[in-house]
Design a protein around this motif. Structure first.
Motif, PDB file in Angstrom:
ATOM      1  N   SER A 149       0.862  -0.659  -0.329  1.00 27.00           N
ATOM      2  CA  SER A 149       0.231  -0.118  -0.140  1.00 27.00           C
ATOM      3  C   SER A 149       0.748   1.043   0.100  1.00 27.00           C
ATOM      4  O   SER A 149       0.437   2.228  -0.770  1.00 27.00           O
ATOM      5  N   VAL A 150       2.169   0.818   1.080  1.00 26.74           N
ATOM      6  CA  VAL A 150       3.050   3.095   0.355  1.00 26.74           C
ATOM      7  C   VAL A 150       3.744   3.127  -0.836  1.00 26.74           C
ATOM      8  O   VAL A 150       4.466   3.448  -1.346  1.00 26.74           O
ATOM      9  N   LEU A 151       3.867   1.988  -2.020  1.00 28.53           N
ATOM     10  CA  LEU A 151       4.639   1.478  -2.832  1.00 28.53           C
ATOM     11  C   LEU A 151       4.468   2.473  -3.366  1.00 28.53           C
ATOM     12  O   LEU A 151       4.545   3.952  -4.523  1.00 28.53           O
ATOM     13  N   GLU A 152       2.712   2.745  -4.412  1.00 34.18           N
ATOM     14  CA  GLU A 152       2.709   4.253  -4.832  1.00 34.18           C
ATOM     15  C   GLU A 152       3.844   5.154  -4.449  1.00 34.18           C
ATOM     16  O   GLU A 152       3.939   6.312  -5.078  1.00 34.18           O
ATOM     17  N   VAL A 153       3.119   5.589  -3.266  1.00 33.44           N
ATOM     18  CA  VAL A 153       3.183   7.292  -2.147  1.00 33.44           C
ATOM     19  C   VAL A 153       4.154   7.201  -3.116  1.00 33.44           C
ATOM     20  O   VAL A 153       4.924   8.560  -3.003  1.00 33.44           O
ATOM     21  N   LEU A 154       5.349   6.716  -2.267  1.00 29.47           N
ATOM     22  CA  LEU A 154       6.777   6.398  -2.241  1.00 29.47           C
ATOM     23  C   LEU A 154       7.542   6.599  -3.898  1.00 29.47           C
ATOM     24  O   LEU A 154       8.731   8.026  -3.747  1.00 29.47           O
ATOM     25  N   LEU A 155       7.101   6.027  -4.397  1.00 28.99           N
ATOM     26  CA  LEU A 155       7.722   6.544  -5.879  1.00 28.99           C
ATOM     27  C   LEU A 155       7.714   7.845  -5.871  1.00 28.99           C
ATOM     28  O   LEU A 155       8.047   7.607  -6.931  1.00 28.99           O
ATOM     29  N   GLU A 156       6.173   7.467  -5.497  1.00 26.86           N
ATOM     30  CA  GLU A 156       5.956   9.010  -5.983  1.00 26.86           C
ATOM     31  C   GLU A 156       7.126  10.762  -5.483  1.00 26.86           C
ATOM     32  O   GLU A 156       7.625  11.620  -6.377  1.00 26.86           O
ATOM     33  N   ILE A 157       7.161  10.140  -4.244  1.00 27.84           N
ATOM     34  CA  ILE A 157       8.407  10.796  -4.025  1.00 27.84           C
ATOM     35  C   ILE A 157       9.078  10.865  -4.236  1.00 27.84           C
ATOM     36  O   ILE A 157      10.046  12.061  -4.727  1.00 27.84           O
ATOM     37  N   LEU A 182      13.153  -5.339  -1.717  1.00 30.78           N
ATOM     38  CA  LEU A 182      12.711  -3.511  -2.128  1.00 30.78           C
ATOM     39  C   LEU A 182      13.324  -3.442  -4.205  1.00 30.78           C
ATOM     40  O   LEU A 182      12.072  -2.908  -4.531  1.00 30.78           O
ATOM     41  N   GLU A 183      14.005  -4.487  -4.145  1.00 30.45           N
ATOM     42  CA  GLU A 183      14.545  -4.813  -5.845  1.00 30.45           C
ATOM     43  C   GLU A 183      13.115  -5.504  -6.331  1.00 30.45           C
ATOM     44  O   GLU A 183      12.116  -4.939  -6.961  1.00 30.45           O
ATOM     45  N   GLU A 184      13.034  -6.442  -5.391  1.00 34.37           N
ATOM     46  CA  GLU A 184      11.276  -7.302  -6.509  1.00 34.37           C
ATOM     47  C   GLU A 184      10.122  -6.723  -5.965  1.00 34.37           C
ATOM     48  O   GLU A 184       9.336  -6.658  -6.359  1.00 34.37           O
ATOM     49  N   ALA A 185      10.208  -5.159  -5.315  1.00 32.98           N
ATOM     50  CA  ALA A 185       8.953  -4.673  -4.756  1.00 32.98           C
ATOM     51  C   ALA A 185       9.307  -3.479  -6.742  1.00 32.98           C
ATOM     52  O   ALA A 185       7.919  -2.819  -6.563  1.00 32.98           O
ATOM     53  N   GLY A 186      10.173  -3.329  -6.744  1.00 32.01           N
ATOM     54  CA  GLY A 186       9.976  -2.257  -8.279  1.00 32.01           C
ATOM     55  C   GLY A 186      10.675  -1.294  -7.550  1.00 32.01           C
ATOM     56  O   GLY A 186      10.350   0.446  -8.085  1.00 32.01           O
ATOM     57  N   SER A 190      11.741   3.011 -11.033  1.00 28.17           N
ATOM     58  CA  SER A 190      11.783   4.066 -11.323  1.00 28.17           C
ATOM     59  C   SER A 190      12.590   5.106 -11.445  1.00 28.17           C
ATOM     60  O   SER A 190      13.066   6.078 -12.202  1.00 28.17           O
ATOM     61  N   GLY A 191      14.107   4.863 -11.601  1.00 25.99           N
ATOM     62  CA  GLY A 191      15.225   5.537 -11.478  1.00 25.99           C
ATOM     63  C   GLY A 191      15.174   6.340  -9.989  1.00 25.99           C
ATOM     64  O   GLY A 191      16.124   7.620 -10.123  1.00 25.99           O
ATOM     65  N   GLY A 192      14.303   6.857  -9.429  1.00 23.72           N
ATOM     66  CA  GLY A 192      14.443   7.651  -8.849  1.00 23.72           C
ATOM     67  C   GLY A 192      14.837   7.070  -7.011  1.00 23.72           C
ATOM     68  O   GLY A 192      15.316   8.071  -6.524  1.00 23.72           O
ATOM     69  N   LEU A 193      15.081   6.104  -6.850  1.00 25.89           N
ATOM     70  CA  LEU A 193      16.116   5.472  -5.814  1.00 25.89           C
ATOM     71  C   LEU A 193      17.002   4.888  -6.904  1.00 25.89           C
ATOM     72  O   LEU A 193      16.658   3.517  -7.304  1.00 25.89           O
TER      73      LEU A 193
END
Length: 265
Positions: A149-157, A182-186, A190-193
């Motif tokens: 549930s936190v992935l979308e927000v984290l990737l947006e940040i 973390l790697e398996e979760a994608g 995104s290139g941001g992290l």
């Protein structure tokens, strides 16, 4: 414009004015600068049109008085003109139009993240209890589970912030499990992290030291002691706690989860 149309327009103006104050007060906090400008422009246009249409009383033509049936003396004082009688159907239609126009502005997740972080450009965040389901270093020795549930927000940040993730671990094996999860979760796709920005330490104080060295605009943590220690040094902090506590400082915000802070749950 015909007199009948002019009267209808002026009647609409009166109804808009009746609802305007309430709508503005309820929805002002949801509006961005573009919406405020649009409303200001609308108000100016309505006022300008109303002034053009308004005719001075001295220039109003007197309409010939039409003969009508004599009114009885018992109810002659209770007769009201048609202009003073409220039409429920018109009131309802006007209310619907105004409600539709003043719908709360729906922001995108990107806009919400930028707004909530006050345009901060660097963010540090612990993993346990925020990004991961686990809550202790001991649990990381057995398994590592990324909260979906936190992935979308984290990737947006990570799209517009320089993000560093950090955690206390008890051994090198735990580090490998965290990076793999973390790697398996994608999170790194995104290139941001990048993996180099996932930091590990052996103590809680070590995480606090990381944060002070990085000097972020925001730090996100689930340990109230760490949050308290850093409140004097970090511009903003977000304390993640299952039970939402009272704010301990003006620069410390609280939420039950990272996604809850950004209104995603």
């Amino acid at each position: 414009m015909a007199d009948g149309s002019k009267e209808d327009f002026l009647r609409l103006i009166k109804r808009v004015g009746a609802f305007l104050t309430v709508k503005i007060s309820n929805l002002w906090r949801h509006l961005d600068s573009r919406s405020v400008g649009a409303i200001a422009g609308l108000a100016f246009a309505v006022l300008f049109t109303w002034r053009l249409l308004r005719t001075p009383r001295g220039q109003q033509r007197r309409q010939p008085k039409r003969p009508g049936p004599p009114a009885s003396t018992s109810n002659s004082g209770n007769i009201a003109s048609s202009d003073d009688v409220s039409n429920p159907a018109e009131d309802s239609k006007t209310q619907d139009v105004i409600d539709e126009f003043f719908q709360p502005v729906k922001l995108t997740l990107s806009e919400i993240v930028r707004q909530r972080l006050s345009e901060g450009r660097k963010v540090t965040c612990r993993l346990l209890g925020v990004i991961l389901e686990e809550s202790s270093p001991e649990e990381l020795q057995k398994q590592v589970t990324v909260r979906s549930s936190v992935l979308e927000v984290l990737l947006e940040i990570t799209k517009f912030c320089d993000v560093y993730l950090m955690e206390q671990v008890l051994d090198d094996e735990s580090e490998k499990k965290v990076i793999l999860a973390l790697e398996e979760a994608g999170i790194f796709t995104s290139g941001g992290l990048v993996k180099d920005k996932v930091l590990f330490c052996s103590t809680e104080n070590g995480r606090s030291s990381f944060v002070r060295q990085l000097e972020p605009d925001w730090h996100i943590d689930s340990n109230p002691e760490i949050v308290h220690q850093l409140s004097r040094f970090i511009r903003y902090q977000l304390h993640i706690s299952p039970v939402k506590n009272e704010r301990t400082a003006s620069n410390v915000f609280t939420a039950t989860s990272l996604e809850q802070f950004f209104g995603c749950v």
